[in-house]
Design a protein around this motif. Structure first.
Motif, PDB file in Angstrom:
ATOM      1  N   ASN A  71     -16.283  -9.872  25.325  1.00 48.54           N
ATOM      2  CA  ASN A  71     -15.738 -11.196  25.650  1.00 48.54           C
ATOM      3  C   ASN A  71     -14.960 -11.827  24.489  1.00 48.54           C
ATOM      4  N   GLN A  72     -14.669 -11.038  23.453  1.00 54.87           N
ATOM      5  CA  GLN A  72     -13.946 -11.567  22.304  1.00 54.87           C
ATOM      6  C   GLN A  72     -12.518 -11.966  22.675  1.00 54.87           C
ATOM      7  N   LYS A  73     -12.036 -13.045  22.041  1.00 59.89           N
ATOM      8  CA  LYS A  73     -10.645 -13.468  22.208  1.00 59.89           C
ATOM      9  C   LYS A  73      -9.774 -12.654  21.239  1.00 59.89           C
ATOM     10  N   TYR A  74      -9.788 -11.372  21.471  1.00 55.66           N
ATOM     11  CA  TYR A  74      -9.084 -10.407  20.642  1.00 55.66           C
ATOM     12  C   TYR A  74      -8.736  -9.236  21.548  1.00 55.66           C
ATOM     13  N   PRO A  75      -7.567  -8.628  21.393  1.00 52.05           N
ATOM     14  CA  PRO A  75      -7.166  -7.542  22.295  1.00 52.05           C
ATOM     15  C   PRO A  75      -8.219  -6.441  22.396  1.00 52.05           C
ATOM     16  N   GLU A  76      -8.658  -6.188  23.605  1.00 51.57           N
ATOM     17  CA  GLU A  76      -9.740  -5.221  23.826  1.00 51.57           C
ATOM     18  C   GLU A  76      -9.368  -3.825  23.337  1.00 51.57           C
ATOM     19  N   GLU A  77      -8.081  -3.472  23.451  1.00 49.14           N
ATOM     20  CA  GLU A  77      -7.644  -2.135  23.041  1.00 49.14           C
ATOM     21  C   GLU A  77      -7.679  -1.946  21.521  1.00 49.14           C
ATOM     22  N   LEU A  78      -7.866  -3.038  20.782  1.00 47.26           N
ATOM     23  CA  LEU A  78      -7.936  -2.956  19.322  1.00 47.26           C
ATOM     24  C   LEU A  78      -9.375  -2.992  18.807  1.00 47.26           C
ATOM     25  N   LEU A  79     -10.330  -2.784  19.701  1.00 47.18           N
ATOM     26  CA  LEU A  79     -11.741  -2.867  19.323  1.00 47.18           C
ATOM     27  C   LEU A  79     -12.519  -1.751  20.017  1.00 47.18           C
ATOM     28  N   ASP A  80     -13.006  -0.790  19.249  1.00 43.67           N
ATOM     29  CA  ASP A  80     -13.849   0.285  19.782  1.00 43.67           C
ATOM     30  C   ASP A  80     -15.277   0.084  19.302  1.00 43.67           C
ATOM     31  N   ILE A  81     -16.215   0.249  20.219  1.00 44.01           N
ATOM     32  CA  ILE A  81     -17.630  -0.019  19.917  1.00 44.01           C
ATOM     33  C   ILE A  81     -18.391   1.305  19.832  1.00 44.01           C
ATOM     34  N   PHE A  82     -19.011   1.539  18.670  1.00 47.33           N
ATOM     35  CA  PHE A  82     -19.811   2.744  18.443  1.00 47.33           C
ATOM     36  C   PHE A  82     -21.266   2.347  18.215  1.00 47.33           C
ATOM     37  N   VAL A  83     -22.167   3.076  18.837  1.00 45.60           N
ATOM     38  CA  VAL A  83     -23.604   2.827  18.678  1.00 45.60           C
ATOM     39  C   VAL A  83     -24.281   4.113  18.239  1.00 45.60           C
ATOM     40  N   VAL A  84     -25.127   4.021  17.214  1.00 45.26           N
ATOM     41  CA  VAL A  84     -26.002   5.133  16.882  1.00 45.26           C
ATOM     42  C   VAL A  84     -27.408   4.738  17.324  1.00 45.26           C
ATOM     43  N   ALA A  85     -27.909   5.453  18.348  1.00 42.06           N
ATOM     44  CA  ALA A  85     -29.277   5.248  18.818  1.00 42.06           C
ATOM     45  C   ALA A  85     -30.171   6.071  17.893  1.00 42.06           C
ATOM     46  N   ASP A  86     -30.773   5.397  16.929  1.00 40.81           N
ATOM     47  CA  ASP A  86     -31.447   6.061  15.810  1.00 40.81           C
ATOM     48  C   ASP A  86     -32.939   6.217  16.071  1.00 40.81           C
ATOM     49  N   ASN A  87     -33.362   7.458  16.328  1.00 36.90           N
ATOM     50  CA  ASN A  87     -34.779   7.746  16.587  1.00 36.90           C
ATOM     51  C   ASN A  87     -35.341   6.900  17.727  1.00 36.90           C
ATOM     52  N   CYS A  88     -34.543   6.699  18.765  1.00 36.85           N
ATOM     53  CA  CYS A  88     -34.965   5.858  19.890  1.00 36.85           C
ATOM     54  C   CYS A  88     -35.869   6.623  20.854  1.00 36.85           C
ATOM     55  N   THR A  89     -36.840   5.908  21.401  1.00 33.86           N
ATOM     56  CA  THR A  89     -37.720   6.485  22.424  1.00 33.86           C
ATOM     57  C   THR A  89     -37.617   5.686  23.722  1.00 33.86           C
ATOM     58  N   ASP A  90     -36.647   4.780  23.796  1.00 32.04           N
ATOM     59  CA  ASP A  90     -36.458   3.978  25.001  1.00 32.04           C
ATOM     60  C   ASP A  90     -35.062   4.250  25.565  1.00 32.04           C
ATOM     61  N   GLN A  91     -34.521   3.328  26.313  1.00 31.09           N
ATOM     62  CA  GLN A  91     -33.237   3.521  26.993  1.00 31.09           C
ATOM     63  C   GLN A  91     -32.064   2.845  26.265  1.00 31.09           C
ATOM     64  N   THR A  92     -32.189   2.685  24.949  1.00 35.42           N
ATOM     65  CA  THR A  92     -31.114   2.054  24.180  1.00 35.42           C
ATOM     66  C   THR A  92     -29.777   2.771  24.377  1.00 35.42           C
ATOM     67  N   ALA A  93     -29.797   4.093  24.244  1.00 32.64           N
ATOM     68  CA  ALA A  93     -28.556   4.868  24.345  1.00 32.64           C
ATOM     69  C   ALA A  93     -27.901   4.692  25.712  1.00 32.64           C
ATOM     70  N   GLN A  94     -28.701   4.812  26.778  1.00 33.33           N
ATOM     71  CA  GLN A  94     -28.139   4.686  28.126  1.00 33.33           C
ATOM     72  C   GLN A  94     -27.643   3.274  28.398  1.00 33.33           C
ATOM     73  N   ARG A  95     -28.383   2.294  27.928  1.00 34.58           N
ATOM     74  CA  ARG A  95     -27.981   0.905  28.116  1.00 34.58           C
ATOM     75  C   ARG A  95     -26.628   0.650  27.449  1.00 34.58           C
ATOM     76  N   ALA A  96     -26.444   1.163  26.226  1.00 34.12           N
ATOM     77  CA  ALA A  96     -25.188   0.982  25.497  1.00 34.12           C
ATOM     78  C   ALA A  96     -24.044   1.717  26.199  1.00 34.12           C
ATOM     79  N   ARG A  97     -24.314   2.916  26.698  1.00 33.09           N
ATOM     80  CA  ARG A  97     -23.277   3.666  27.427  1.00 33.09           C
ATOM     81  C   ARG A  97     -22.853   2.916  28.681  1.00 33.09           C
TER      82      ARG A  97
END
Length: 429
Positions: A71-97
């Protein structure tokens, strides 16, 4: 004996008075800056950024962060979001995807902590598109929320030439209890009465945990992220300032994060911070001192950071212990005399009173000037002014325990699920 105690107490008082007197100037500059309208910085260019989020079992909160990024007031194509699900045992990775982030999963039992997770993620980005693909890299924690103009405001200052930037750190759960309020009030003070004056004076600021931006040149020079001590944020700050970097501050870029609400969580987190500060001081203290004495552009910034990480609290503990022991000996052994009892008792009481007054004053100034940015009931803002010094005093046993205890990185559970709208609807009058 009496002469020794008196001289010892005077020396401790003089050290703190001389070493930290410049912080009074910071407060005055911070107050003065409130009367001035911030300059509007016109960006020359809209840069392409990568957002890095290190998350460990954060399925409850990570969705709101990604939503605030989308929802940022900044061009969406200029912002890539990377997540490292670090030693997760829940659904963090799937939720972020599901929210549209690019997700990598990491599992490592030995190399645990945010620093290792960030290095892993930088390695993945380097292989995927190359580190030069992005002008800069934002680093957030999964529990963060961003105001809609956060990226745009950071871009304005980034475009002015700052290669490392930090932002205004607000809190989602200020009014939860005296512990969360203690954290939150300190971070507000740190933003507007430490980093803001540093920025005005052209001196280097310091990164505090989350909500910062790093230029691609620094990431390329460092080969990714190479800071793995328990407080990787302050280690990075110190390392870059020694190299001559000036860390900037953008007070108009507002970030919210969740503060611990239980004493056990607060104890574990601040034990890690205390141990991490000792580690940083041990590794970089000599370099900071040399930089401070060189009389160059970065000398004062080096001195400022040295005073920030210096284990000065141990001097306060030593003072309390020395006076306390002499006071007890005076009670047990009448031969010590009433004068020693009186001097030590006054020293202990006055030290407590001075520290409480200083912290209460800093908390009051911060609360008054940031009143409308603190999201909780008015009575909570007032009550937590009185508990703020007590919260800060709890660092004393933590700092002492951290000297002797082996401390390892432990995740802090985040359960405060709020949107920006939820925060704005909280009582802030």
């Amino acid at each position: 004996m009496l002469s020794f105690i008196e001289h010892f107490n005077v020396l401790i008082f003089l050290f703190f008075s001389v070493a930290y007197s410049y912080r009074i100037v910071y407060v005055l500059i911070g107050l003065y800056s409130k009367k001035k309208k911030r300059d509007a910085l016109k960006p020359v260019k809209l840069h392409k950024y990568a957002v890095l989020i290190a998350a460990r079992n954060e399925q409850a909160v990570i969705g709101e962060l990604i939503k605030s990024l989308k929802n940022q007031k900044y061009p969406e194509e200029l912002l890539d979001i990377f997540v490292v699900a670090d030693n997760c045992t829940d659904q963090t990775a799937q939720r972020a995807r599901d929210m549209g982030a690019i997700v990598y999963e990491r599992f490592h039992r030995d190399l645990v902590g945010k620093g290792y997770a960030l290095h892993f993620l930088f390695g993945k980005i380097a292989k995927q598109c190359g580190l030069k693909h992005y002008a800069g890299y934002f680093v957030f924690d999964a529990d963060n929320l961003l105001e809609e103009n956060y990226i745009a405001e950071m871009n304005r200052v980034f475009d002015k030439g700052y290669r490392v930037l930090t932002s205004y750190r607000n809190s989602k759960n200020y009014g939860h209890n005296w512990i969360s309020a203690g954290y939150a009030l300190w971070f507000l003070h740190e933003a507007e009465y430490l980093n803001n004056p540093r920025m005005i004076l052209g001196k280097s600021c310091a990164i505090s945990g989350t909500g910062f931006l790093v230029h691609q040149d620094i990431i390329l020079r460092n080969g990714g992220w190479k800071h793995y001590l328990l407080t990787e944020d302050i280690e990075f700050s110190v390392s870059e300032v020694i190299k001559g970097e000036t860390i900037g501050y953008c007070g108009s870029a507002v970030l919210y994060d969740e503060q611990p609400g239980t004493f056990k969580q607060a104890w574990n987190q601040r034990m890690r911070w205390a141990k991490g500060f000792y580690q940083v001081f041990h590794r970089y203290g000599k370099n900071l001192l040399q930089c401070s004495l060189q009389g160059k552009k970065q000398s004062f910034s080096c001195y400022d950071l040295m005073m920030t990480i210096m284990p000065a609290l141990l001097l306060s503990i030593t003072s309390f212990v020395v006076n306390g022991l002499f006071f007890l000996m005076g009670l047990i052994n009448p031969n010590f005399g009433d004068q020693i009892l009186q001097v030590t008792f006054i020293a202990i009481l006055s030290s407590f009173g001075i520290y409480y007054t200083i912290l209460f004053t800093l908390g009051t100034i911060t609360t008054i000037t940031e009143w409308h940015r603190i999201h909780c009931f008015a009575w909570q803002k007032i009550i937590y002014l009185f508990t703020f010094p007590l919260f800060m005093f709890t660092y004393v046993p933590i700092a002492l325990a951290a000297l002797f205890k082996k401390v390892e990185w432990k995740p802090i559970q985040h359960t405060c699920v709020k949107s920006l709208q939820d925060i704005r609807e909280q009582q802030s009058a």
